[in-house]
Motif scaffolding. Structure first.
Motif, PDB file in Angstrom:
ATOM      1  N   UNK A   1       0.845  -1.199   0.000  1.00 27.44           N
ATOM      2  CA  UNK A   1       0.000   0.000   0.000  1.00 27.44           C
ATOM      3  C   UNK A   1       0.884   1.254   0.000  1.00 27.44           C
ATOM      4  N   UNK A   2       1.949   1.227   0.786  1.00 30.50           N
ATOM      5  CA  UNK A   2       2.872   2.367   0.835  1.00 30.50           C
ATOM      6  C   UNK A   2       3.537   2.575  -0.525  1.00 30.50           C
ATOM      7  N   UNK A   3       3.940   1.487  -1.165  1.00 24.63           N
ATOM      8  CA  UNK A   3       4.563   1.602  -2.489  1.00 24.63           C
ATOM      9  C   UNK A   3       3.559   2.156  -3.490  1.00 24.63           C
ATOM     10  N   UNK A   4       2.302   1.705  -3.402  1.00 28.76           N
ATOM     11  CA  UNK A   4       1.262   2.222  -4.292  1.00 28.76           C
ATOM     12  C   UNK A   4       1.027   3.700  -4.080  1.00 28.76           C
TER      13      UNK A   4
ATOM     14  N   UNK B   1       1.655   9.303  -5.740  1.00 29.17           N
ATOM     15  CA  UNK B   1       2.208  10.642  -5.483  1.00 29.17           C
ATOM     16  C   UNK B   1       3.164  11.062  -6.592  1.00 29.17           C
ATOM     17  N   UNK B   2       4.006  10.141  -7.028  1.00 26.12           N
ATOM     18  CA  UNK B   2       4.957  10.447  -8.103  1.00 26.12           C
ATOM     19  C   UNK B   2       4.225  10.780  -9.397  1.00 26.12           C
ATOM     20  N   UNK B   3       3.167  10.037  -9.693  1.00 21.24           N
ATOM     21  CA  UNK B   3       2.384  10.309 -10.909  1.00 21.24           C
ATOM     22  C   UNK B   3       1.711  11.674 -10.820  1.00 21.24           C
ATOM     23  N   UNK B   4       1.173  12.008  -9.639  1.00 18.02           N
ATOM     24  CA  UNK B   4       0.562  13.337  -9.464  1.00 18.02           C
ATOM     25  C   UNK B   4       1.603  14.439  -9.607  1.00 18.02           C
ATOM     26  N   UNK B   5       2.764  14.231  -9.007  1.00 19.29           N
ATOM     27  CA  UNK B   5       3.836  15.229  -9.120  1.00 19.29           C
ATOM     28  C   UNK B   5       4.250  15.418 -10.578  1.00 19.29           C
ATOM     29  N   UNK B   6       4.355  14.322 -11.296  1.00 23.16           N
ATOM     30  CA  UNK B   6       4.738  14.406 -12.712  1.00 23.16           C
ATOM     31  C   UNK B   6       3.686  15.199 -13.495  1.00 23.16           C
ATOM     32  N   UNK B   7       2.405  14.919 -13.252  1.00 20.48           N
ATOM     33  CA  UNK B   7       1.342  15.650 -13.944  1.00 20.48           C
ATOM     34  C   UNK B   7       1.348  17.133 -13.577  1.00 20.48           C
ATOM     35  N   UNK B   8       1.604  17.437 -12.315  1.00 19.15           N
ATOM     36  CA  UNK B   8       1.692  18.835 -11.881  1.00 19.15           C
ATOM     37  C   UNK B   8       2.835  19.535 -12.606  1.00 19.15           C
ATOM     38  N   UNK B   9       3.969  18.861 -12.702  1.00 21.04           N
ATOM     39  CA  UNK B   9       5.120  19.432 -13.400  1.00 21.04           C
ATOM     40  C   UNK B   9       4.829  19.618 -14.891  1.00 21.04           C
ATOM     41  N   UNK B  10       4.182  18.632 -15.514  1.00 23.42           N
ATOM     42  CA  UNK B  10       3.839  18.756 -16.938  1.00 23.42           C
ATOM     43  C   UNK B  10       2.883  19.918 -17.174  1.00 23.42           C
TER      44      UNK B  10
END
Length: 192
Positions: A7-10, A15-24
């Motif tokens: 669950x923590x890895x998920x 979070x990483x996917x959200x951060x990437x989308x925010x950066x894009x």
């Protein structure tokens, strides 16, 4: 214990996917609003993150430009299908033209890097062209079948016409003229 770690890895991946989308999204806005290529620091600031976070996701300017470019091409191709699902074909095509204009505007602040990447073969314009022509063709076919768009119109002609109109009126201060010209093009695509 295993369930907690998975669950923590998920959560980390989400979070990483959200951060990437925010950066894009931030990079897209900054590139579209800039006539010169903005610094990576400027893009990070617009995203509300440190420059290290930006480099963790996109280790080079080229990686960021490629990601923004591919994201925008994806939005155009999926946008064609989504617009057709929500609107009659003629209206979907006109709205898609606006998406295309926004896509071109995004490239203002990344032109030098983008051209260099095209020259080295890192980005294939032929592949992008095929995807965009397929998107246009999908809308044209639906429009011809519905009797809303002339059946003799080719995707290549529509693409060339849009590019030509936006070459004349593609600057931020020309948005009203661009809209009028795209409306005129759309009128010419309707059956007589």
């Amino acid at each position: 214990m295993i369930a907690d770690s998975s669950r923590a890895a998920g959560q980390v991946r989400a979070d990483a996917a959200r951060n990437r989308q925010t950066l894009l999204a931030a990079a897209t806005r900054v590139f579209a609003g800039s006539d010169d290529e903005p610094s990576m620091r400027e893009i990070a600031r617009a995203a509300g993150v440190g420059v290290g976070t930006l480099y963790r996701h996109f280790p080079t300017r080229e990686a960021l430009v490629d990601a923004v470019y591919q994201d925008q091409v994806g939005r155009l191709t999926t946008g064609a299908r989504e617009l057709l699902a929500e609107h009659p074909p003629a209206e979907a095509l006109r709205r898609w033209m606006d998406l295309f204009a926004q896509w071109l505007a995004t490239k203002h602040g990344m032109t030098d890097t983008l051209l260099a990447m095209v020259d080295t073969g890192e980005i294939s314009l032929a592949h992008t062209r095929r995807e965009l022509l397929t998107a246009i063709g999908t809308i044209l076919d639906a429009g011809a079948e519905a009797g809303q768009i002339r059946a003799d119109v080719r995707a290549e002609d529509v693409s060339s016409a849009i590019l030509g109109l936006l070459a004349v009126a593609g600057k931020r201060e020309d948005t009203e003229q661009a809209a009028r010209l795209l409306d005129l093009l759309m009128d010419g695509l309707r059956p007589r």
